[in-house]
Design an enzyme around this catalytic site. Structure first.
Site, PDB file in Angstrom:
ATOM      1  CG  LEU A  99      44.598  24.586  40.002  1.00  0.00           C
ATOM      2  CD1 LEU A  99      43.541  23.796  39.231  1.00  0.00           C
ATOM      3  CD2 LEU A  99      43.955  25.821  40.616  1.00  0.00           C
TER       4      LEU A  99
ATOM      5  CG  ASP B 144      31.073  37.372  28.749  1.00  0.00           C
ATOM      6  OD1 ASP B 144      30.676  38.255  29.535  1.00  0.00           O
ATOM      7  OD2 ASP B 144      31.003  37.491  27.513  1.00  0.00           O
TER       8      ASP B 144
ATOM      9  CG  HIS C 298      29.859  40.794  38.700  1.00  0.00           C
ATOM     10  ND1 HIS C 298      30.214  40.272  37.473  1.00  0.00           N
ATOM     11  CD2 HIS C 298      29.488  42.082  38.455  1.00  0.00           C
ATOM     12  CE1 HIS C 298      30.078  41.205  36.536  1.00  0.00           C
ATOM     13  NE2 HIS C 298      29.633  42.306  37.113  1.00  0.00           N
TER      14      HIS C 298
HETATM   15  C1  FPP Z   1      32.021  39.356  32.824  1.00  0.00           C
HETATM   16  O1  FPP Z   1      30.623  39.216  32.810  1.00  0.00           O
HETATM   17  C2  FPP Z   1      32.524  39.185  34.174  1.00  0.00           C
HETATM   18  C3  FPP Z   1      33.314  40.063  34.849  1.00  0.00           C
HETATM   19  C4  FPP Z   1      33.805  41.322  34.270  1.00  0.00           C
HETATM   20  C5  FPP Z   1      33.709  39.810  36.242  1.00  0.00           C
HETATM   21  C6  FPP Z   1      34.046  38.383  36.544  1.00  0.00           C
HETATM   22  C7  FPP Z   1      34.320  38.204  37.967  1.00  0.00           C
HETATM   23  C8  FPP Z   1      33.994  37.089  38.671  1.00  0.00           C
HETATM   24  C9  FPP Z   1      33.311  35.928  38.087  1.00  0.00           C
HETATM   25  C10 FPP Z   1      34.354  36.969  40.108  1.00  0.00           C
HETATM   26  C11 FPP Z   1      35.813  36.782  40.262  1.00  0.00           C
HETATM   27  C12 FPP Z   1      36.176  36.567  41.644  1.00  0.00           C
HETATM   28  C13 FPP Z   1      37.119  37.259  42.303  1.00  0.00           C
HETATM   29  C14 FPP Z   1      37.463  36.814  43.661  1.00  0.00           C
HETATM   30  C15 FPP Z   1      37.805  38.444  41.754  1.00  0.00           C
HETATM   31  P1  FPP Z   1      29.726  40.447  32.342  1.00  0.00           P
HETATM   32  O2  FPP Z   1      29.482  41.311  33.510  1.00  0.00           O
HETATM   33  O3  FPP Z   1      30.388  41.141  31.191  1.00  0.00           O
HETATM   34  O4  FPP Z   1      28.416  39.742  31.900  1.00  0.00           O
HETATM   35  P2  FPP Z   1      27.425  40.247  30.736  1.00  0.00           P
HETATM   36  O5  FPP Z   1      28.201  40.114  29.447  1.00  0.00           O
HETATM   37  O6  FPP Z   1      26.277  39.290  30.821  1.00  0.00           O
HETATM   38  O7  FPP Z   1      27.048  41.651  31.037  1.00  0.00           O
END
Ligand code: FPP
Length: 251
Positions: A138, A27, A44
């Protein structure tokens, strides 16, 4: 070669235990980007880079399964552009990072309801799983279009159908059977439940992430935003895990 990241002194004095299965709620990507005056999607992208580094660090430490919450069943309500961007990340990840993970013996798997994913996303995930399926290191387990309630609904439907098909009686349904119908049934049986759940960026909840499997998991919350979560932060989480006394309902 197995490299232990902790200082020799720590191993000798405290006999550090590495969790076998770590699950991460990644997050804080959006807030990380906003703080840098960048569009949310850049968070992201940075989050994907962090994931690559943490996967390698966890693999070096001897972690067996790393389950990461990449997209929840609730994330479809985000602006279309952001959803499209996240859905394209597996494509980028496949080209940019899967070869290196494959060379590190990492096996890629997925949990979640995949039929709703765009074709390109499905293909990238299928290719990554196919390429790495014989790896023995892993398991990097992507939760993609995953929701715990959706997982249980899916399992209940399948179990009800199996009863209708006379495969077993309702009286034979036990915890083991239910676990066999969850998306995590693709993981080795002894590794399905996370030992440690890490949530970055300060929120103190599980947000529909593995509700069945986390019944006895240790929970660790940190204020660090996911893109900034590095090897040192992972070591801190594992040190804290080692301070916990897991009793599984016993004494
Ligand atoms: C939450 O942060 C994050 C997500 C919904 C997406 C997470 C995805 C990745 C880290 C990349 C994964 C990689 C692949 C290859 C699929 P948020 O957007 O809710 O953050 P905020 O709470 O600050 O708005």
């Amino acid at each position: 070669m197995f490299r232990f990241p902790f200082k020799k002194k720590e191993i000798i004095e405290t006999a550090i235990q590495v969790p076998k299965h770590i699950a991460i709620i990644m997050d804080g990507n959006g807030r990380w980007a906003k703080k840098r005056l960048q569009p949310r999607v850049m968070g992201h992208k940075a989050g994907m880079d962090a994931l690559q580094k943490i996967t390698k660090a966890a693999s070096n430490m001897g972690v067996k399964v790393l389950t990461v919450y990449a997209f929840s069943t609730e994330n479809w309500t985000r602006p279309e552009k952001e959803v499209t961007f996240i859905m394209n990340l597996p494509v980028e990840f496949y080209d940019k990072y899967v070869p290196d993970l494959h060379a590190n013996n990492v096996k890629i798997q997925m949990i979640g309801e995949h039929s709703r994913l765009p074709e390109a996303t499905k293909t990238a995930m299928a290719n990554a799983m196919q390429k790495t399926k014989h790896n023995t290191g892993l398991i990097l387990n992507f939760a993609l279009n995953y929701g715990g309630r959706d997982e249980m609904t899916h399992a209940v439907r399948e179990i009800a159908q199996a009863v209708l098909d006379s495969k077993f009686n309702p009286g034979e349904i036990d915890e083991q059977l239910i676990a066999d119908y969850l998306y995590t049934n693709k993981l080795p049986a002894s590794l399905r439940d996370p030992d440690l759940v890490i949530r970055t960026s300060g929120e103190l909840r599980l947000s529909n992430f593995l509700p069945w499997q986390t019944a006895y998991s240790e929970l660790y919350f940190t204020d660090i935003a996911w893109p900034d979560f590095d090897e040192k932060a992972l070591h801190e989480a594992i040190k804290e895990y080692n301070r916990r006394h897991r009793r599984f309902g016993g004494i």
